[in-house]
Design a protein around this motif. Structure first.
Motif, PDB file in Angstrom:
ATOM      1  N   GLN A  49       0.700  -1.409   0.037  1.00 24.74           N
ATOM      2  CA  GLN A  49      -0.034   0.066  -0.070  1.00 24.74           C
ATOM      3  C   GLN A  49       1.007   1.290   0.062  1.00 24.74           C
ATOM      4  O   GLN A  49       0.387   2.360  -0.481  1.00 24.74           O
ATOM      5  CB  GLN A  49      -0.961  -0.113   1.177  1.00 24.74           C
ATOM      6  N   ALA A  50       1.908   1.224   0.336  1.00 24.84           N
ATOM      7  CA  ALA A  50       2.885   2.270   0.560  1.00 24.84           C
ATOM      8  C   ALA A  50       3.322   2.713  -0.750  1.00 24.84           C
ATOM      9  O   ALA A  50       3.586   1.827  -1.554  1.00 24.84           O
ATOM     10  CB  ALA A  50       4.414   2.065   1.337  1.00 24.84           C
ATOM     11  N   LYS A  51       3.047   3.957  -1.176  1.00 25.51           N
ATOM     12  CA  LYS A  51       3.421   4.488  -2.431  1.00 25.51           C
ATOM     13  C   LYS A  51       4.559   5.096  -2.589  1.00 25.51           C
ATOM     14  O   LYS A  51       4.931   5.939  -2.141  1.00 25.51           O
ATOM     15  CB  LYS A  51       2.259   5.229  -3.150  1.00 25.51           C
ATOM     16  N   TYR A  52       5.575   4.649  -3.345  1.00 26.20           N
ATOM     17  CA  TYR A  52       6.749   5.312  -3.759  1.00 26.20           C
ATOM     18  C   TYR A  52       6.693   6.073  -4.908  1.00 26.20           C
ATOM     19  O   TYR A  52       5.678   6.094  -5.634  1.00 26.20           O
ATOM     20  CB  TYR A  52       7.921   4.194  -4.036  1.00 26.20           C
ATOM     21  N   LEU A  62      16.499  -0.651  -4.562  1.00 29.79           N
ATOM     22  CA  LEU A  62      15.464  -1.371  -5.128  1.00 29.79           C
ATOM     23  C   LEU A  62      14.620  -0.436  -6.059  1.00 29.79           C
ATOM     24  O   LEU A  62      13.985  -0.599  -7.111  1.00 29.79           O
ATOM     25  CB  LEU A  62      14.444  -2.076  -4.218  1.00 29.79           C
ATOM     26  N   GLU A  63      14.165   0.916  -5.427  1.00 27.98           N
ATOM     27  CA  GLU A  63      13.630   1.797  -6.490  1.00 27.98           C
ATOM     28  C   GLU A  63      15.049   2.618  -6.858  1.00 27.98           C
ATOM     29  O   GLU A  63      15.593   3.274  -6.226  1.00 27.98           O
ATOM     30  CB  GLU A  63      13.026   2.844  -5.728  1.00 27.98           C
ATOM     31  N   SER A  64      15.017   2.630  -8.413  1.00 24.82           N
ATOM     32  CA  SER A  64      15.989   3.283  -8.809  1.00 24.82           C
ATOM     33  C   SER A  64      15.847   4.899  -8.667  1.00 24.82           C
ATOM     34  O   SER A  64      15.101   5.122  -8.401  1.00 24.82           O
ATOM     35  CB  SER A  64      15.881   3.035 -10.334  1.00 24.82           C
ATOM     36  N   HIS A  65      16.919   5.414  -9.300  1.00 23.79           N
ATOM     37  CA  HIS A  65      17.014   7.066  -9.090  1.00 23.79           C
ATOM     38  C   HIS A  65      16.038   7.598 -10.258  1.00 23.79           C
ATOM     39  O   HIS A  65      15.842   7.005 -11.299  1.00 23.79           O
ATOM     40  CB  HIS A  65      18.404   7.388  -9.479  1.00 23.79           C
ATOM     41  N   GLY A  66      15.308   8.451  -9.616  1.00 23.99           N
ATOM     42  CA  GLY A  66      14.351   9.074 -10.836  1.00 23.99           C
ATOM     43  C   GLY A  66      13.373   9.995  -9.971  1.00 23.99           C
ATOM     44  O   GLY A  66      13.684  10.283  -8.739  1.00 23.99           O
ATOM     45  N   GLY A  80      12.852   4.284  -1.701  1.00 26.31           N
ATOM     46  CA  GLY A  80      13.102   2.622  -1.955  1.00 26.31           C
ATOM     47  C   GLY A  80      14.566   2.387  -1.817  1.00 26.31           C
ATOM     48  O   GLY A  80      15.172   1.866  -2.718  1.00 26.31           O
ATOM     49  N   GLY A  81      15.344   2.846  -1.029  1.00 27.76           N
ATOM     50  CA  GLY A  81      16.819   2.746  -0.728  1.00 27.76           C
ATOM     51  C   GLY A  81      17.474   3.925  -1.364  1.00 27.76           C
ATOM     52  O   GLY A  81      17.170   4.367  -2.160  1.00 27.76           O
ATOM     53  N   GLY A  82      18.429   4.358  -0.476  1.00 24.63           N
ATOM     54  CA  GLY A  82      19.429   5.433  -0.973  1.00 24.63           C
ATOM     55  C   GLY A  82      21.017   5.077  -0.999  1.00 24.63           C
ATOM     56  O   GLY A  82      21.721   5.169  -1.624  1.00 24.63           O
ATOM     57  N   PHE A  83      21.048   4.816   0.477  1.00 20.84           N
ATOM     58  CA  PHE A  83      22.364   4.352   0.569  1.00 20.84           C
ATOM     59  C   PHE A  83      23.591   5.242   0.504  1.00 20.84           C
ATOM     60  O   PHE A  83      24.611   5.232   0.284  1.00 20.84           O
ATOM     61  CB  PHE A  83      22.784   2.887   0.280  1.00 20.84           C
ATOM     62  N   GLY A  84      23.141   6.554   0.395  1.00 19.61           N
ATOM     63  CA  GLY A  84      24.227   7.711   0.160  1.00 19.61           C
ATOM     64  C   GLY A  84      23.974   8.136  -1.263  1.00 19.61           C
ATOM     65  O   GLY A  84      24.879   9.251  -1.670  1.00 19.61           O
ATOM     66  N   SER A  85      23.384   7.554  -2.023  1.00 23.59           N
ATOM     67  CA  SER A  85      23.294   7.934  -3.556  1.00 23.59           C
ATOM     68  C   SER A  85      22.144   8.783  -3.874  1.00 23.59           C
ATOM     69  O   SER A  85      22.029   8.949  -5.244  1.00 23.59           O
ATOM     70  CB  SER A  85      23.365   6.515  -4.453  1.00 23.59           C
ATOM     71  N   LYS A  86      21.472   9.230  -3.007  1.00 24.83           N
ATOM     72  CA  LYS A  86      20.165  10.148  -3.594  1.00 24.83           C
ATOM     73  C   LYS A  86      20.233  11.281  -2.932  1.00 24.83           C
ATOM     74  O   LYS A  86      19.274  11.420  -2.376  1.00 24.83           O
ATOM     75  CB  LYS A  86      18.774   9.248  -3.273  1.00 24.83           C
ATOM     76  N   PHE A  87      21.214  12.395  -2.835  1.00 23.84           N
ATOM     77  CA  PHE A  87      21.216  13.493  -2.537  1.00 23.84           C
ATOM     78  C   PHE A  87      20.749  14.497  -3.504  1.00 23.84           C
ATOM     79  O   PHE A  87      19.741  15.409  -3.285  1.00 23.84           O
ATOM     80  CB  PHE A  87      22.365  14.038  -1.794  1.00 23.84           C
ATOM     81  N   PRO A  88      21.119  14.656  -4.608  1.00 25.77           N
ATOM     82  CA  PRO A  88      20.977  15.867  -5.429  1.00 25.77           C
ATOM     83  C   PRO A  88      19.965  15.367  -6.396  1.00 25.77           C
ATOM     84  O   PRO A  88      19.512  14.152  -6.868  1.00 25.77           O
ATOM     85  CB  PRO A  88      22.364  15.844  -6.413  1.00 25.77           C
ATOM     86  N   PRO A  89      19.307  16.558  -7.287  1.00 21.48           N
ATOM     87  CA  PRO A  89      18.144  16.283  -8.091  1.00 21.48           C
ATOM     88  C   PRO A  89      18.950  15.449  -9.408  1.00 21.48           C
ATOM     89  O   PRO A  89      17.974  14.576 -10.048  1.00 21.48           O
ATOM     90  CB  PRO A  89      17.625  17.590  -8.704  1.00 21.48           C
ATOM     91  N   ASP A  90      20.230  15.639  -9.450  1.00 23.50           N
ATOM     92  CA  ASP A  90      20.809  14.785 -10.827  1.00 23.50           C
ATOM     93  C   ASP A  90      20.347  15.618 -12.036  1.00 23.50           C
ATOM     94  O   ASP A  90      19.309  16.368 -12.254  1.00 23.50           O
ATOM     95  CB  ASP A  90      20.646  13.409 -10.934  1.00 23.50           C
ATOM     96  N   LEU A  91      21.210  15.215 -13.154  1.00 23.84           N
ATOM     97  CA  LEU A  91      20.642  15.679 -14.442  1.00 23.84           C
ATOM     98  C   LEU A  91      19.461  15.285 -14.809  1.00 23.84           C
ATOM     99  O   LEU A  91      18.603  16.023 -15.429  1.00 23.84           O
ATOM    100  CB  LEU A  91      21.903  15.476 -15.417  1.00 23.84           C
TER     101      LEU A  91
END
Lengths: 714, 324
Positions: A31-34, A169-173, A218-229
């Motif tokens: 039910q949790a929506k990512y 598990l949840e890719s970047h985006g 769905g997971g970051g582990f340090g890789s999901k800080f900036p908005p990115d290109l």
């Protein structure tokens, strides 16, 4: 000033309780929506065209066929003719279309001509790096040369730990909806409060016009800080598609290629000790890469944990590769430092003919927290049944050999800047709001526990809202700073709100506000339950005005408040079996002893350590990014040959949180990263102990273990 | 993935008519665990997919001529739960080695035989023979998972889980096209392609593998031993399937077939010959393992697979003889 201090350990009613995570059911039932699930009305799908080459120049790009495809609403060239591409997966163009398939078809129809340029994608052989290798740090202390001459034992070895990726598990985006009156931004991020402003800067929209929202990540582990290109691209695709929302998440291949990695580390280490096991000298020559930016390392951090050794000679080289760039990976540098240090020290102990437990204990004085490491080493050894199971290297009989090994860790913690608002409504309901994010660690639940403790209410009475940029700002979840930041701000805002409630009801209770307490759903005169009101009755006295109070944690000065702290230690011991005929390693048990100060929720803390141990087992046994120098490609950008462990690969995990009163007194300390550090070293050392040989590198697959055992028949 | 036509026939005749004269024209869809990923990766782009899951005569597991017929669309889950399959331990172990319920639920027996190699160069678009600018990539590249036997020009390893066990047990495959029916020995079905246009199996674009025929299990002791990097779903590094007839305590007939070591399941003839007349013991099993890997030609990174093959043969023999 109100007293914000934590209640004494024995008087806590919500903090320290093994509460199940509040969103557990939602998550486990789907039910949790990512935000990658988000299906907004009129949603378009964004897809990136990325470079197949590790290094190339774009000669020409023709998008005409793609643009003609029915259903394509916008197409943008990111890197046009003449531009140089420096790694496989680098973004070239983006497309939005009415379905994902059309967007992918369109991407396939973009014709790019490349001039392929020379590349380097492997750093294992430093001799082949040429000008791509750059000196990156040198440290000399004491007199290493003399110390080696005087040492009773000297051990030398090469230790290698490869590039691995985050595998969220949840890719970047994100999804983005660029409307005339503002931009709605649905990222997958570790930095919800600030990421909107960052996106705004890259697309030229004021932060005030960007609304960011995220319920779960769905997971970051340090890789999901900036908005990115791709965040900016997604926004621009939306704008170019008339403001229709666009969802653009990396596919799995792109995720493995460009969403970050943990740099490698290769180290030639020579270490010396006295007969009694005292480490006297350390020398290391290391090199690393995390992509085009190379692989830096704080050379002065070696040897890890046992850094106060008198004589050191260290140099490090950074190698630039044509591969996607590194990002923080759950305790940046620390797995690598722990792995090479603990491996080298374990080899030195073997050289001395000494039990490594005794060796590590002998050297705790070289760490900054000798007593804590001594306690933890002994505790972990006890839980691993060390005294009964440990035998000398290779002494285990039969083809399936059992062994034990030790790894150690350290980390900072503290708490990021965080603002929190606690609202007490006249009907008695309570809302706690802050713009934080729950990375899956249980942040929501811990916030509720702190507020419930403070207000003397059951946890279910607290409505926690996080994940929206309209809420009071909370910092990025990096460096294991979230629990410190949010527990301090929540404590303060809730104490402040309660103080207001006390002031409102004090006259009726015939005392002043300072004499009141909130216990078990009642507001009463301290120690006199008969002179009190139920929570609801008390709140009714507010009439029509609710209480809204803020609390703030300021990272820079936080330690002074006494609520939070920094500095953790951890010891992990692995118990493994090695089939020396096949080289197959099985983890029987991984014991983790970890301190993190005051533990808000032991169940969630343990869960955090379990997850970290699983990551360590994956990295020790299976994970590596495999590149091919001939083609410049990463050969395993998938979950088939980039291998993570399944349940059957994991073994028993035994977690012991070091919650002694002296630890509790230190205050709350972050736990996100610390337990993910020591396991790789522990497993590698256990394999050396079992098999009798040091396997130079991880992951410990038959490919490497059999090689080390010298059993190749060729 | 390129857009494609979808044919959903209810009979074998219809299915066979939907096939074409080239792989680009049409390919068979059964479990879809491989063809769909090939299409997603743009390694395969057939104009038509022919779903055969609704063709009744292609399914089921039933007694046949004293042995067993396994229909091409029988799933791995059916194989795992079928009582008759238990009498062929070499097959059962191979089936259980496919360690994900999802794959076992979807993957089919026929699909296992026809799936394409997992070679990462092939999957990345460098062709079945893995070349760049005419040069083979495998010998000087990342070849830890590649062939130690029969390499050149193909270096991939046959990915089939059932192949080695079927060959050890002397199984035959039935194949049909609109105009022809034929039966081939499982041992002759797998081929080493000599050029990029050849396939690694003896199947024409207009044919379907319709079933597997197993001889009677009686009197045969069989086993499969698999070594893989992880216990969760993973491709084996090496497998060995063996089938033995033992009379008076001595081996009277032996089949020893290695999997994942060559472009096709690799029959270890020297090991088979060595075993004749021997009693299975730790020592003879070990020696048979050593015989099995004689002539191996490991590449730069995969000599460890020689050791694995040796151990797999030894352990499979001991398991078959009930001495594991």
């Amino acid at each position: 000033m109100p007293d914000y201090h934590w209640p004494p350990m024995d008087q806590r009613r919500a903090i320290g309780k093994r509460v199940a995570r509040l969103d557990g059911l939602q998550k486990s039932t789907g039910q949790a929506k990512y935000n990658s699930d988000l299906n907004l009305p009129g949603l378009l799908f964004g897809v990136l065209l990325t470079s197949p080459h590790a290094h190339a120049r774009i000669k020409s790009i023709d998008t005409s066929q793609a643009e003609k495809l029915p259903g394509v609403t916008s197409l943008r060239v990111i890197q046009g003719a003449g531009k140089e591409l420096n790694w496989q997966g680098q973004e070239i163009a983006s497309v939005a279309a009415t379905t994902e398939n059309i967007a992918r078809d369109a991407v396939r129809k973009i014709k790019v001509e490349y001039e392929v340029l020379p590349h380097l994608v492997k750093e294992s052989d430093l001799g082949k790096a040429g000008t791509r290798a750059k000196a990156a740090g040198e440290v000399t202390t004491g007199d290493p040369e003399k110390a080696f001459q005087e040492a009773d034992a000297v051990s030398e070895g090469l230790y290698a730990i490869p590039v691995i990726t985050h595998c969220c598990l949840e890719s970047h985006g994100q999804a983005v909806e660029w409307k005339p009156d503002g931009v709605n931004y649905y990222p997958s991020t570790q930095n919800l409060s600030a990421i909107g402003a960052e996106l705004g800067r890259s697309i030229g929209v004021p932060a005030a016009q960007i609304h960011s929202h995220m319920d779960h990540v769905g997971g970051g582990f340090g890789s999901k800080f900036p908005p990115d290109l791709w965040g900016a691209e997604c926004a621009q695709l939306s704008k170019a598609s008339g403001g229709r929302p666009v969802r653009l998440f990396l596919d799995r291949k792109q995720e493995l290629l460009i969403a970050g990695n943990r740099p490698s580390l290769f180290a030639k280490i020579k270490a010396g000790a006295k007969k009694d096991g005292t480490l006297t000298v350390w020398q290391s020559e290391s090199w690393a890469s995390g992509g085009i930016g190379g692989g830096g390392l704080n050379a002065d951090a070696l040897p890890y944990v046992f850094r106060n050794v008198e004589n050191r000679k260290i140099n490090h080289t950074s190698v630039s590769l044509n591969t996607g760039s590194a990002r923080a990976w759950r305790a940046p540098s620390n797995q690598q430092l722990s792995f090479v240090t603990c491996s080298a020290l374990d080899d030195l102990a073997a050289k001395l003919g000494m039990d490594p437990l005794a060796f590590f204990l002998k050297n705790v004085n070289l760490s900054n927290r000798p007593d804590v490491y001594k306690y933890q080493l002994e505790k972990a050894a006890d839980l691993a049944n060390w005294s009964k199971l440990w035998q000398g290297r290779g002494a285990s009989k039969g083809p399936i050999k059992r062994g034990l090994g030790i790894g150690v860790s350290m980390w900072g913690g503290l708490g990021h800047d965080s603002k929190c608002k606690t609202t007490i409504n006249p009907d008695g309901s309570v809302a706690v709001e802050l713009g934080s994010q729950d990375l899956g660690t249980g942040t929501r639940t811990c916030i509720a526990q702190v507020a419930a403790e403070t207000l003397g209410l059951p946890i279910a009475a607290i409505k926690v809202t996080i994940g929206d940029s309209s809420l009071p700002a909370s910092g990025a979840s990096g460096g294991s700073t979230t629990i410190g930041g949010v527990s301090a701000s929540t404590r303060k805002s809730s104490v402040n709100a309660l103080q207001k409630l006390f002031e409102a009801v004090a006259p009726q209770l015939g005392g002043n506000a300072d004499q009141l307490e909130a216990v078990d759903g009642r507001i009463q005169v301290k120690g006199t339950p008969s002179k009190g009101l139920s929570w609801r009755e008390a709140c009714r006295k507010l009439g029509v005005s609710k209480i809204e109070e803020m609390g703030e944690n300021v990272s820079r000065t936080a330690i002074r408040d006494g609520l939070i702290n920094q500095g953790t230690a951890g010891v992990q011991i692995a118990d493994v079996s090695v089939d020396v005929e096949t080289g197959k390693v099985k983890v029987n048990k991984l014991v983790a002893v970890q301190d993190c100060g005051l533990v808000i929720n032991p169940k969630l803390a343990e869960s955090q350590v379990y997850g970290a141990c699983i990551m360590s087992i994956c990295a020790a046994l299976l994970e590596e990014r495999i590149t091919d120098q001939q083609t410049g490609r990463v050969l395993n950008p998938d979950m088939e040959f980039y291998k993570l462990a399944g349940l059957a690969d994991i073994g028993d995990i035994v977690v012991h949180m070091d919650i002694r009163p002296d630890m509790d007194k230190r205050g709350v300390i972050g736990l996100g990263e610390p337990p993910a550090i020591a396991g790789i070293a522990a497993i590698a050392n256990a394999v050396a102990n079992a098999s009798g040989v040091r396997v130079a590198g991880v992951p410990l697959t038959p490919y490497r273990v059999l090689d080390a055992l010298g059993r190749r028949t060729a | 993935m390129q857009a494609f036509e979808y044919a959903n026939p209810a009979t074998l005749a219809e299915a066979l008519k939907s096939l074409g004269s080239s792989w680009d024209e049409a390919q068979v869809l059964a479990g879809g665990t491989d063809i769909i990923s090939l299409m997603k990766d743009d390694v395969a782009a057939p104009k038509r997919l022919v779903n055969i899951k609704n063709v009744k005569e292609l399914g089921g597991i039933a007694p046949h001529a004293g042995g067993l017929r396994i229909g091409a669309t029988a799933t791995f889950d059916e194989l795992a739960t079928n009582a008759a399959v238990r009498t062929y331990p070499a097959i059962r172990t191979a089936v259980l080695g496919v360690a994900s319920p999802q794959i076992r639920n979807m993957g089919t027996a026929g699909g296992d035989l026809c799936q394409r190699p997992r070679c990462w160069y092939y999957r990345a678009g460098f062709g079945l023979l893995a070349t760049k600018d005419g040069q083979p990539l495998v010998p000087n590249g990342e070849n830890r998972y590649h062939a130690i036997f029969g390499g050149g020009p193909a270096y991939f390893v046959s990915p089939s889980s059932l192949g080695p066990a079927l060959i050890a047990l002397g199984a035959k495959l039935t194949l049909e096209s609109a105009s022809d029916k034929r039966t081939v020995d499982a041992a002759k079905f797998f081929l080493a392609p000599g050029s990029e246009t050849e396939r690694e199996i003896d199947l024409k674009p207009n044919e379907i593998v319709t079933g597997i025929l197993l001889p009677a299990a009686a009197g045969e002791k069989s086993a499969t031993y698999e070594i893989r990097e992880r216990e969760m779903l993973d491709w084996p590094l090496v497998t060995a399937s063996v089938a033995l007839k033992i009379s008076g305590g001595k081996v009277s007939s032996a089949r020893v077939v290695l999997g994942h070591v060559a472009p096709m399941p690799w029959v270890a003839v020297a090991a088979e010959q060595y075993l004749l007349g021997k009693a299975i013991s730790e020592a003879t099993a070990e020696e048979a393992g050593a015989e099995a890997v004689k002539g191996a030609q490991p590449l730069s990174q995969n000599a460890y697979k020689v050791q694995l093959a040796k151990v797999a043969v030894k352990r499979a023999l001991l398991a078959a003889a009930g001495k594991a």
